[in-house]
Design an enzyme around this catalytic site. Sequence first.
Site, PDB file in Angstrom:
ATOM      1  N   ASN A 128       0.792  -1.239   0.000  1.00  0.00           N
ATOM      2  CA  ASN A 128       0.000   0.000   0.000  1.00  0.00           C
ATOM      3  C   ASN A 128       0.826   1.293   0.000  1.00  0.00           C
ATOM      4  O   ASN A 128       0.340   2.330  -0.443  1.00  0.00           O
ATOM      5  CB  ASN A 128      -1.027  -0.018   1.143  1.00  0.00           C
ATOM      6  CG  ASN A 128      -0.400  -0.114   2.501  1.00  0.00           C
ATOM      7  OD1 ASN A 128       0.739  -0.563   2.635  1.00  0.00           O
ATOM      8  ND2 ASN A 128      -1.112   0.315   3.513  1.00  0.00           N
ATOM      9  N   GLU A 143       5.083  -3.987  12.005  1.00  0.00           N
ATOM     10  CA  GLU A 143       4.145  -2.870  11.828  1.00  0.00           C
ATOM     11  C   GLU A 143       2.930  -3.454  11.123  1.00  0.00           C
ATOM     12  O   GLU A 143       2.970  -3.719   9.925  1.00  0.00           O
ATOM     13  CB  GLU A 143       4.790  -1.763  10.973  1.00  0.00           C
ATOM     14  CG  GLU A 143       6.049  -1.159  11.567  1.00  0.00           C
ATOM     15  CD  GLU A 143       5.769  -0.306  12.801  1.00  0.00           C
ATOM     16  OE1 GLU A 143       4.599   0.053  13.039  1.00  0.00           O
ATOM     17  OE2 GLU A 143       6.727  -0.017  13.539  1.00  0.00           O
ATOM     18  N   CYS A 181      -2.807   1.607   6.631  1.00  0.00           N
ATOM     19  CA  CYS A 181      -2.867   0.909   7.925  1.00  0.00           C
ATOM     20  C   CYS A 181      -3.564   1.764   8.973  1.00  0.00           C
ATOM     21  O   CYS A 181      -4.193   1.239   9.886  1.00  0.00           O
ATOM     22  CB  CYS A 181      -1.467   0.528   8.375  1.00  0.00           C
ATOM     23  SG  CYS A 181      -0.319   1.885   8.226  1.00  0.00           S
TER      24      CYS A 181
HETATM   25  P1  NAD Z   1       0.662  -8.926   3.654  1.00  0.00           P
HETATM   26  O1  NAD Z   1       0.823  -9.277   5.089  1.00  0.00           O
HETATM   27  O2  NAD Z   1      -0.204  -9.795   2.818  1.00  0.00           O
HETATM   28  O3  NAD Z   1       2.080  -8.886   2.923  1.00  0.00           O
HETATM   29  C1  NAD Z   1       3.134  -8.070   3.382  1.00  0.00           C
HETATM   30  C2  NAD Z   1       4.465  -8.630   2.890  1.00  0.00           C
HETATM   31  O4  NAD Z   1       4.691  -9.897   3.520  1.00  0.00           O
HETATM   32  C3  NAD Z   1       4.521  -8.891   1.384  1.00  0.00           C
HETATM   33  O5  NAD Z   1       5.794  -8.570   0.905  1.00  0.00           O
HETATM   34  C4  NAD Z   1       4.270 -10.374   1.308  1.00  0.00           C
HETATM   35  O6  NAD Z   1       4.773 -10.960   0.122  1.00  0.00           O
HETATM   36  C5  NAD Z   1       5.028 -10.863   2.532  1.00  0.00           C
HETATM   37  N1  NAD Z   1       4.649 -12.197   3.027  1.00  0.00           N
HETATM   38  C6  NAD Z   1       3.491 -12.876   2.853  1.00  0.00           C
HETATM   39  N2  NAD Z   1       3.559 -14.071   3.452  1.00  0.00           N
HETATM   40  C7  NAD Z   1       4.787 -14.168   4.032  1.00  0.00           C
HETATM   41  C8  NAD Z   1       5.450 -15.151   4.813  1.00  0.00           C
HETATM   42  N3  NAD Z   1       4.883 -16.316   5.111  1.00  0.00           N
HETATM   43  N4  NAD Z   1       6.708 -14.884   5.271  1.00  0.00           N
HETATM   44  C9  NAD Z   1       7.305 -13.696   5.003  1.00  0.00           C
HETATM   45  N5  NAD Z   1       6.720 -12.741   4.248  1.00  0.00           N
HETATM   46  C10 NAD Z   1       5.480 -12.967   3.776  1.00  0.00           C
HETATM   47  O7  NAD Z   1       0.165  -7.404   3.617  1.00  0.00           O
HETATM   48  P2  NAD Z   1      -0.284  -6.523   2.372  1.00  0.00           P
HETATM   49  O8  NAD Z   1      -1.629  -7.013   1.912  1.00  0.00           O
HETATM   50  O9  NAD Z   1       0.799  -6.378   1.385  1.00  0.00           O
HETATM   51  O10 NAD Z   1      -0.438  -5.102   3.106  1.00  0.00           O
HETATM   52  C11 NAD Z   1      -1.557  -4.758   3.827  1.00  0.00           C
HETATM   53  C12 NAD Z   1      -1.370  -4.933   5.314  1.00  0.00           C
HETATM   54  O11 NAD Z   1      -0.238  -4.206   5.748  1.00  0.00           O
HETATM   55  C13 NAD Z   1      -2.532  -4.368   6.096  1.00  0.00           C
HETATM   56  O12 NAD Z   1      -2.851  -5.242   7.148  1.00  0.00           O
HETATM   57  C14 NAD Z   1      -1.993  -3.056   6.626  1.00  0.00           C
HETATM   58  O13 NAD Z   1      -2.632  -2.564   7.763  1.00  0.00           O
HETATM   59  C15 NAD Z   1      -0.582  -3.413   6.888  1.00  0.00           C
HETATM   60  N6  NAD Z   1       0.241  -2.194   6.960  1.00  0.00           N
HETATM   61  C16 NAD Z   1       0.718  -1.788   8.184  1.00  0.00           C
HETATM   62  C17 NAD Z   1       1.454  -0.608   8.279  1.00  0.00           C
HETATM   63  C18 NAD Z   1       2.026  -0.129   9.595  1.00  0.00           C
HETATM   64  O14 NAD Z   1       2.966   0.657   9.563  1.00  0.00           O
HETATM   65  N7  NAD Z   1       1.497  -0.562  10.730  1.00  0.00           N
HETATM   66  C19 NAD Z   1       1.709   0.138   7.136  1.00  0.00           C
HETATM   67  C20 NAD Z   1       1.198  -0.308   5.918  1.00  0.00           C
HETATM   68  C21 NAD Z   1       0.476  -1.492   5.840  1.00  0.00           C
END
Ligand code: NAD
Length: 480
Positions: A153, A249, A283
Amino acid sequence: MKTDYDLFIDGRWMKPGARFEVRVPYDGAVFGTAPKASRAEVEQAIAAAKRAAPAAAKLPSHKRYEILMKTATLMQQRTEDFARAIASESGKPIREARGEVGRSVQTLIFSAEEAKRNVGEMVPVDAHPGGTDRLGFTLRMPRGVIAAITPFNFPLNLVCHKVGPALAGGNTVVHKPASTTPICGYMLAELFAEAGLPAGFLNTVSGGGGEVGDFLVAHPDVAMVTFTGSAEVGKHIRAVAGMKPVTLELGANCAAIVDSDADMDLALGRCATGGFAHSGQVCIHLQRIYVAGKTAGDFTDALRSRVAAFRIGHPLEDASDVTSLIDEPNAARVTDWIAEAERDGARKLIGGERAGRATVTPAILSGTQPGMKAVADEIFGPVVCVESFDSIERAVEMVNRSRYGLQAGVFTRDISRALWAAQQIECGGVMINDVPTFRVDQMPYGGVKDSGVGREGPRYALQEMTETKTVVINLTGAPR
Ligand code: NAD
């Protein structure tokens, strides 16, 4: 503008064994291609980062500063290219994408400045009777190879939030961008190389989370994992990481309280932004709004008028306020959650319909119940739930009724009530007279409960990415 990238390992572009297409979520058009890294290729990236780690630790702070500043300058000069890449691969409206590039430049500058302030502290060892004739201080030591895993995002700024402080602290990095948005990560690696970052300091490998991500997290040569993404994946990473330090995060279902004495115009404007920026895929998206009873009706009507005025369109069009969700399954999930809420008695005041490929029209729900998915879980879509409250105590209770705790907002002109609420609300940050969606990049940022562990913001991330080493000198025998 280049949109087809190879792996970036050890300062060189390496042809991958396999590739995948990166699509514009709004209409499915192919934007570019990126490598689907194999485990052997990830292993090479980790080995390069490990080889480079001693040189990174030795690189003087002023050099780290110079490289980070140069990268920031180059990025500023190429704002439009980066904005087009963000808009194309994540579907973020181009005006917001330009904002993200501006923030990323700031994140790099703040990281550069922290490289010069990476100091330990004096320890008053002789304050303890056993410490007489000793002088003590701490050093901030790099951890070594840091694995950075980022979401779709904010495909540029959230990478800068990891790579910037990691390099400022003398570490090397293996970065895995989200599979839907890898191009920005490679563009950033290209920029760092142009700015003079030595080979191996930053390595970028895209591919599936389950394969590339898991392998990275579990690898014995990776000293720390910094992850931004969903709570589900975050919990999994923590379980796989073992004893490694992990910064997580994660997601949220953020709330704002609008009290009866609030500046209503201010609250409305900020809630319209916080609820619908990037179609709610933020987020700190404003998902729940609690409005004081007697003003709730007027507030909801006025918010509905603002939402009705949003323009839906292609992410590269300047006029677009809302484009689409990241993919069709997420669009279907959001409308399913809305339908579930309606089935159980909630009212849909506007929007919430599928349009085009992965677009959901901006929606307001009311009459929801705390257990509904649209309230209790992270909706990550263009949906806000507006409910009324009869006392500020009750409003805070509703804000806290969540497994998440990232940020919250409180609109009131009464400073005592605002500060009381700020102390009672269980989350990482409370914004007074603003929405939870407010963030500038140097502030400490992170959550409690299922929203994660650790803090970002270059100064705070640098603390997590360096180890405290205590040095004590025994001065017994020195001239008196
Ligand atoms: P996601 O958890 O699906 O993926 C995030 C990353 O993790 C991607 O690069 C993905 O390929 C990787 N990933 C997936 N499975 C994995 C595994 N088993 N081991 C290691 N890495 C793995 O999240 P998304 O859909 O890309 O992003 C949205 C989420 O991110 C929402 O929940 C949002 O709230 C959160 N977010 C949090 C913040 C914050 O700062 N708190 C900021 C932005 C987004």
